[in-house]
Design an enzyme around this catalytic site. Structure first.
Site, PDB file in Angstrom:
ATOM      1  N   GLU A   1       0.822  -1.195   0.000  1.00 40.35           N
ATOM      2  CA  GLU A   1       0.000   0.000   0.000  1.00 40.35           C
ATOM      3  C   GLU A   1       0.866   1.260   0.000  1.00 40.35           C
ATOM      4  O   GLU A   1       0.553   2.249  -0.670  1.00 40.35           O
ATOM      5  CB  GLU A   1      -0.915   0.006   1.221  1.00 40.35           C
ATOM      6  CG  GLU A   1      -1.987  -1.064   1.191  1.00 40.35           C
ATOM      7  CD  GLU A   1      -1.450  -2.450   1.541  1.00 40.35           C
ATOM      8  OE1 GLU A   1      -0.314  -2.552   2.042  1.00 40.35           O
ATOM      9  OE2 GLU A   1      -2.163  -3.437   1.293  1.00 40.35           O
TER      10      GLU A   1
ATOM     11  N   PRO B   1      11.936 -14.595  -0.847  1.00 36.63           N
ATOM     12  CA  PRO B   1      10.941 -14.695   0.230  1.00 36.63           C
ATOM     13  C   PRO B   1      10.338 -13.331   0.536  1.00 36.63           C
ATOM     14  O   PRO B   1      11.026 -12.308   0.490  1.00 36.63           O
ATOM     15  CB  PRO B   1      11.750 -15.236   1.416  1.00 36.63           C
ATOM     16  CG  PRO B   1      13.175 -14.958   1.093  1.00 36.63           C
ATOM     17  CD  PRO B   1      13.296 -14.909  -0.395  1.00 36.63           C
TER      18      PRO B   1
ATOM     19  N   GLY C   1      14.161  -4.354  -1.465  1.00 33.55           N
ATOM     20  CA  GLY C   1      14.289  -3.283  -2.437  1.00 33.55           C
ATOM     21  C   GLY C   1      14.961  -3.657  -3.740  1.00 33.55           C
ATOM     22  O   GLY C   1      15.293  -2.761  -4.527  1.00 33.55           O
ATOM     23  N   GLU C   2      15.181  -4.957  -4.009  1.00 32.54           N
ATOM     24  CA  GLU C   2      15.878  -5.352  -5.228  1.00 32.54           C
ATOM     25  C   GLU C   2      15.012  -6.198  -6.160  1.00 32.54           C
ATOM     26  O   GLU C   2      15.494  -6.692  -7.176  1.00 32.54           O
ATOM     27  CB  GLU C   2      17.161  -6.115  -4.868  1.00 32.54           C
ATOM     28  CG  GLU C   2      18.167  -5.239  -4.131  1.00 32.54           C
ATOM     29  CD  GLU C   2      19.459  -5.960  -3.792  1.00 32.54           C
ATOM     30  OE1 GLU C   2      20.502  -5.272  -3.708  1.00 32.54           O
ATOM     31  OE2 GLU C   2      19.435  -7.188  -3.603  1.00 32.54           O
TER      32      GLU C   2
ATOM     33  N   GLU D   1       3.482  -5.135 -10.400  1.00 34.00           N
ATOM     34  CA  GLU D   1       4.931  -4.899 -10.354  1.00 34.00           C
ATOM     35  C   GLU D   1       5.679  -5.731 -11.393  1.00 34.00           C
ATOM     36  O   GLU D   1       6.442  -5.173 -12.189  1.00 34.00           O
ATOM     37  CB  GLU D   1       5.459  -5.144  -8.939  1.00 34.00           C
ATOM     38  CG  GLU D   1       4.981  -4.103  -7.939  1.00 34.00           C
ATOM     39  CD  GLU D   1       5.637  -4.253  -6.590  1.00 34.00           C
ATOM     40  OE1 GLU D   1       6.275  -5.302  -6.341  1.00 34.00           O
ATOM     41  OE2 GLU D   1       5.525  -3.316  -5.768  1.00 34.00           O
TER      42      GLU D   1
END
Length: 434
Positions: A73, A280, A322-323, A350
């Site tokens: 979100e 994960p 973040g990757e 995404e």
């Protein structure tokens, strides 16, 4: 009827009882959430944000406050915040979210004139302390963050309330219908509801929202910027893979890695050089997931140790934050987790932004409408178990034309969503007090 009149007219005994319970349970809630934040290594000033104590000064000028639950979100609103900042260069922004993971990712991608805080627990005094400091000119709650004290105290403080990307599960609708008067009272605090779809608009109306305040929209996550790609890391990963076939299992949960690993074992029979990038959902489970890989008799390299996949690595365990965008850019074949179990699925926009072919398990109820459209248009596929997953990934590996058809459908699906960004921004700016 104005929101202010609704407040006076419709407060209920159930809401009063909730306020009493919120005060009584606050110490227990505080112990639980503060322990989690401290365990993550956050400084005490940031932990105390959950009590309403700000760790940053309020900026000068008008402030738009967005509150989101967690990672998905929170990230879904960043592109919208950036666009709002472009349309109104004098506007400042505050984003609150409840998890340290979301805070970390937001701060890496922060738009201009924006700051992050943790939200106060839903205790009237904590909420008032938060509002007294930040004095938002407009409050935007994202998806289903319906905390009663937060809603009522924000409206009392004078900030118009918007529920953005509104989403209600059938269970939530049934629960609110049992307490219709209280639902009507809480929903009356909102100046506008911008829903993900017509179904949610209808559900809001059924549980007491004013029809003239409801605006059916689109899923905000479709408008979000794609996850960023680290060009250097992508180059290193591609060099390390050295042309090997690869597929990705993203946002997996406990209980999902086992069928994913089983599917990979099956695929290795016909594609012995195949590499799986396993991501994960919670990177802190890296040790646990590595143990599952070892128990299955497979080899792995681990991103959190700074390793790159070698020729001997059958699985690359990407246990970092973040990757994900980089892994999507490296591999167009994606299984999206949170769906083999009754979890609700994760954001299919995404990987689709990166032109990936997406497959999902059946438990994607949080994205039912999105997946319904994607499946109908050939932009995604659905599998039921490990054999089905192995069969679908194997089909894409063996038939590049079929893979490209799915990827093209995914790109087409995403491209249709982009023109809705300015429409959503305009709706929010129209509610901002002049």
């Amino acid at each position: 009827m104005s929101p202010a009149k609704d407040v006076a007219a419709k407060a209920t005994p159930l809401f009063a009882a909730y306020r009493v319970a919120a005060r009584a349970l606050a110490p227990l809630a505080w112990r639980k959430v503060s322990a989690k934040l401290r365990a993550y290594g956050l400084p005490e000033a940031r932990v105390r944000e959950r009590l309403g104590h700000a760790s940053l000064p309020r900026p000068q000028g008008r402030l738009m406050w967005f509150h989101a639950a967690s990672v998905g979100e929170s990230l879904s609103i960043l592109k919208l915040v950036r666009r709002l900042g472009e349309l109104d260069p004098g506007l400042e922004f505050l984003i609150t979210s409840g998890t340290p993971t979301s805070a970390e990712l937001i701060e890496k991608r922060m738009p201009p004139r924006c700051r992050h805080q943790f939200p106060p627990l839903d205790h009237p005094a904590y909420v008032r302390r938060f509002l007294s400091h930040w004095r938002p000119d407009l409050a935007v709650l994202v998806e289903s963050e319906l905390w009663p004290n937060l809603i009522v105290e924000t409206r009392k403080a004078g900030a118009p309330l918007i529920l953005l990307n509104a989403r209600l599960s059938p269970k939530s609708v049934a629960s609110w219908q049992k307490h219709h008067r209280t639902a009507t009272y809480l929903l009356a605090q909102f100046a506008q509801f911008i829903t993900q779809n017509q179904e949610t608009a209808d559900n809001l109306r059924a549980i007491g929202a004013h029809a003239d305040r409801i605006r059916p929209g689109s899923n905000l996550k479709a408008l979000a910027a794609p996850p960023p790609v680290d060009a250097d890391l992508l180059t290193q990963t591609q060099a390390a893979l050295s042309g090997r076939a690869v597929w990705t299992a993203s946002s997996t949960h406990r209980g999902e890695e086992e069928p994913v690993i089983a599917a990979h074992q099956e695929l290795l029979r016909s594609h012995p050089d195949l590499c799986l990038i396993l991501i994960p959902r919670h990177p802190e489970r890296g040790d646990e997931v590595e143990a599952l890989i070892t128990e299955a008799g497979l080899t792995c390299a681990r991103r959190s140790r700074g390793e790159m996949p070698s020729a001997q690595s059958q699985i690359y365990l990407a246990d970092t934050l973040g990757e994900t965008g980089t892994w999507y850019a490296a591999c167009p074949l994606v299984f999206l987790g949170g769906s083999l179990l009754d979890i609700g699925g994760h954001n299919p926009f995404e990987p689709s932004h990166h032109g990936c072919a997406v497959t999902t398990g059946p438990g994607y109820f949080n994205f039912a409408e999105t997946y319904g459209d994607m499946l109908a248009e050939g932009a995604a596929t659905e599998i039921a178990d490990a054999p089905g997953l192995a069969q679908q990934i194997g089909c894409w590996l063996d038939d590049p034309k079929t893979l490209e058809v799915t990827r093209t459908a995914a790109r087409t699906f995403i491209s249709r969503q982009s023109d809705l960004l300015d429409q959503t921004a305009d709706l929010l700016l129209a509610q901002l007090p002049k």
